[in-house]
Design an enzyme around this catalytic site. Structure first.
Site, PDB file in Angstrom:
ATOM      1  CG  ASP A   1      -7.196  -4.962   6.000  1.00 35.46           C
ATOM      2  OD1 ASP A   1      -6.673  -4.777   7.122  1.00 35.46           O
ATOM      3  OD2 ASP A   1      -7.933  -4.134   5.440  1.00 35.46           O
TER       4      ASP A   1
ATOM      5  CG  PHE B   1      -2.708   6.220  13.259  1.00 35.74           C
ATOM      6  CD1 PHE B   1      -1.926   5.912  14.354  1.00 35.74           C
ATOM      7  CD2 PHE B   1      -2.608   7.494  12.704  1.00 35.74           C
ATOM      8  CE1 PHE B   1      -1.060   6.840  14.900  1.00 35.74           C
ATOM      9  CE2 PHE B   1      -1.737   8.434  13.239  1.00 35.74           C
ATOM     10  CZ  PHE B   1      -0.961   8.119  14.337  1.00 35.74           C
TER      11      PHE B   1
ATOM     12  N   PRO C   1      -3.326 -11.319  10.667  1.00 35.25           N
ATOM     13  CG  PRO C   1      -1.350 -11.658  11.850  1.00 35.25           C
ATOM     14  CD  PRO C   1      -1.982 -11.857  10.498  1.00 35.25           C
ATOM     15  CG  ASP C   2      -6.549  -5.979  13.995  1.00 32.03           C
ATOM     16  OD1 ASP C   2      -5.877  -5.365  14.843  1.00 32.03           O
ATOM     17  OD2 ASP C   2      -7.354  -5.409  13.228  1.00 32.03           O
ATOM     18  CB  ILE C   3      -0.748  -5.822  15.077  1.00 30.71           C
ATOM     19  CG1 ILE C   3      -0.155  -6.550  13.861  1.00 30.71           C
ATOM     20  CG2 ILE C   3       0.309  -5.626  16.167  1.00 30.71           C
ATOM     21  CD1 ILE C   3       0.911  -5.771  13.109  1.00 30.71           C
TER      22      ILE C   3
ATOM     23  CE  LYS D   1       8.295 -12.161 -13.736  1.00 31.20           C
ATOM     24  NZ  LYS D   1       9.083 -11.589 -14.810  1.00 31.20           N
TER      25      LYS D   1
ATOM     26  CG  ASN E   1      -0.239  -0.001   2.514  1.00 35.41           C
ATOM     27  OD1 ASN E   1       0.430   0.969   2.855  1.00 35.41           O
ATOM     28  ND2 ASN E   1      -0.334  -1.096   3.270  1.00 35.41           N
TER      29      ASN E   1
HETATM   30  O1  C5P Z   1      -8.961  -1.730  10.633  1.00 36.02           O
HETATM   31  P1  C5P Z   1      -7.990  -0.759  10.122  1.00 36.02           P
HETATM   32  O2  C5P Z   1      -6.909  -1.341   9.255  1.00 36.02           O
HETATM   33  O3  C5P Z   1      -8.579   0.474   9.506  1.00 36.02           O
HETATM   34  O4  C5P Z   1      -7.267  -0.221  11.462  1.00 36.02           O
HETATM   35  C1  C5P Z   1      -6.172   0.590  11.422  1.00 36.02           C
HETATM   36  C2  C5P Z   1      -5.432   0.471  12.706  1.00 36.02           C
HETATM   37  O5  C5P Z   1      -5.290  -0.893  13.058  1.00 36.02           O
HETATM   38  C3  C5P Z   1      -4.004   0.988  12.598  1.00 36.02           C
HETATM   39  O6  C5P Z   1      -3.627   1.488  13.850  1.00 36.02           O
HETATM   40  C4  C5P Z   1      -3.230  -0.249  12.226  1.00 36.02           C
HETATM   41  O7  C5P Z   1      -1.864  -0.141  12.610  1.00 36.02           O
HETATM   42  C5  C5P Z   1      -3.947  -1.314  12.992  1.00 36.02           C
HETATM   43  N1  C5P Z   1      -3.947  -2.630  12.340  1.00 36.02           N
HETATM   44  C6  C5P Z   1      -3.310  -3.696  12.955  1.00 36.02           C
HETATM   45  N2  C5P Z   1      -3.306  -4.924  12.363  1.00 36.02           N
HETATM   46  C7  C5P Z   1      -3.935  -5.124  11.189  1.00 36.02           C
HETATM   47  C8  C5P Z   1      -4.612  -4.059  10.569  1.00 36.02           C
HETATM   48  C9  C5P Z   1      -4.598  -2.829  11.158  1.00 36.02           C
HETATM   49  O8  C5P Z   1      -2.749  -3.503  14.039  1.00 36.02           O
HETATM   50  N3  C5P Z   1      -3.909  -6.325  10.643  1.00 36.02           N
END
Ligand code: C5P
Length: 401
Positions: A279, A324, A306-308, A289, A209
């Protein structure tokens, strides 16, 4: 009092008080500041550049037209380098040129090209200081946000008594120290994630991104300046490590970023997730390749990353969590929803797509927490990061004592 790693540009214009600015360089460096000196042509008639070079430990610039110096650190770089510009002494002529936005020497050009706050310490004969022309210029500069330091009253080098003496070096230094604010995060460990993540498809392609990492790096720098011990977990960016960062961990993918963050956070008091974490990632990374196949569509199977933040939020002992949110519309609603859904302590939201956000120099943020909100108006990412850190520190103290 500390000015450790602070980058101060001292402008010296032509006046007898220039000799006191030599002392100012010493006193700023005593507190750990990096000082670079730019002299006007007039200033060189009072003190030599060699004196300032010896005291600052840096080359001194006196001209816009010095090809060698421009090649080493050009005037624009110098303007960007400075966190504060202090002009001491500021002569009547220099103030007039500043007030009129002139760029006819290096110092005035640097002032125009810099986003750093400017401090001027006038020094001149009392009659000159009182002149309506000088006062009008001072008013203009004040209105434009230039900070006025002094002048003081007393005996003058010309034999007059009155207002127009430059403040003493220690008084000037005190103003510069105060301008950086308080070390609001002293003693705290802060982890900041920044930049994008790249999710490999094959050995040469990835899903990424447009995050530049600049906001996150500015936040890390501001946290360090506020006295925190900062670990910066950086996605793939081409940014130098800001001064004062204790540790930098470079990662590429979301999974690597999660692992690095989880390794750093058990000791942390605050986690600021400024990274634009992807995501999804390809379910499988091809080891060769991928080739085109006669117009056939290529299907990529993506798995959710994973969502950190949510992972951290699920822990029983967890740092104060700041997330953020980049939204294109309905910023407040989506941000508040994210705050709750991810179990965060604070969320910093910006509206993207209006010339702000990812690749811009400026940004603006709306902050939300459970029972409050704050608006940080559009400004440079550096300044915004400072304001954000101040708010985070305030909320942290409110919640964690
Ligand atoms: O859900 P979204 O991506 O909009 O959320 C953004 C926030 O979540 C940011 O602080 C980003 O660093 C965190 N984030 C995360 N892990 C992910 C996706 C987003 O910690 N997989």
């Amino acid at each position: 009092m500390s000015l450790a790693q602070r980058r101060i540009l001292l402008g010296v214009s032509g006046g007898i008080a220039a000799y006191k600015s030599c002392e100012l360089v010493r006193r700023l460096r005593d507190l750990g500041a990096e000082v670079r000196v730019v002299m006007t042509e007039g200033a060189t008639h009072f003190v030599s550049a060699t004196t300032f070079q010896a005291l600052s430990g840096q080359p001194v610039r006196t001209s816009l037209w010095d090809a060698e110096a421009e090649a080493a650190m050009g005037h624009i770089e110098l303007a960007r380098w400075a966190e504060r510009i202090i002009i001491a002494p500021a002569s009547a002529d220099l103030l007039a040129r500043l007030a009129h936005g002139m760029a006819n020497d290096l110092l005035t050009t640097v002032c125009l090209a810099s986003a750093a706050p400017v401090y001027v310490a006038p020094a001149m004969n009392q009659q000159m200081w009182a002149h309506p022309a000088v006062q009008a210029n001072i008013d203009t500069l004040r209105q434009r946000g230039v900070h006025l330091l002094g002048p003081a009253s007393g005996d003058q080098a010309c034999g007059d008594i009155g207002s127009g003496r430059m403040l003493e070096p220690l008084e000037l230094r005190e103003a510069i120290v105060a301008s950086f604010g308080k070390p609001v995060l002293r003693g705290l460990k802060v982890v900041v994630s920044a930049g994008p993540t790249y999710e490999d498809i094959d050995p040469v392609r990835f899903i990424g991104n447009r995050s530049s990492g600049r906001m996150g790096f500015a936040v890390a720098e501001a946290a360090a300046q506020a006295g925190a011990e900062v670990t910066l977990v950086a996605g793939p960016v081409s940014l130098a490590t800001p001064p004062g960062i204790a540790r930098r961990v470079d990662v590429r993918s979301a999974v690597q970023m999660r692992d690095a963050v989880l390794a750093a956070t058990p000791q942390a008091d605050i986690y600021i997730g400024a990274a634009a974490v992807g995501d999804y990632r390809p379910a499988e990374v091809a080891d060769h390749k991928l080739k085109k196949h006669d117009g056939a569509a290529l299907e990529l199977h993506l798995t959710e990353n994973p969502d950190i933040l949510a992972t951290l939020a699920a822990q029983t002992v967890r740092p104060f969590l700041v997330g953020f949110a980049a939204e294109t519309h309905d910023v407040a609603r989506y941000a508040r929803d994210k705050l709750q859904r991810k179990g965060l302590d604070m969320i910093a939201a910006n509206q993207v797509g209006s010339g702000l956000g990812f690749e811009a120099d400026d940004n603006a943020l709306n902050l939300y927490w459970a029972d409050g909100a704050a608006e940080l108006a559009r400004t440079s990412k550096t300044e915004l990061a400072r304001q954000l850190v101040t708010q985070v520190a305030e909320r942290y103290r409110a919640v964690r004592g």
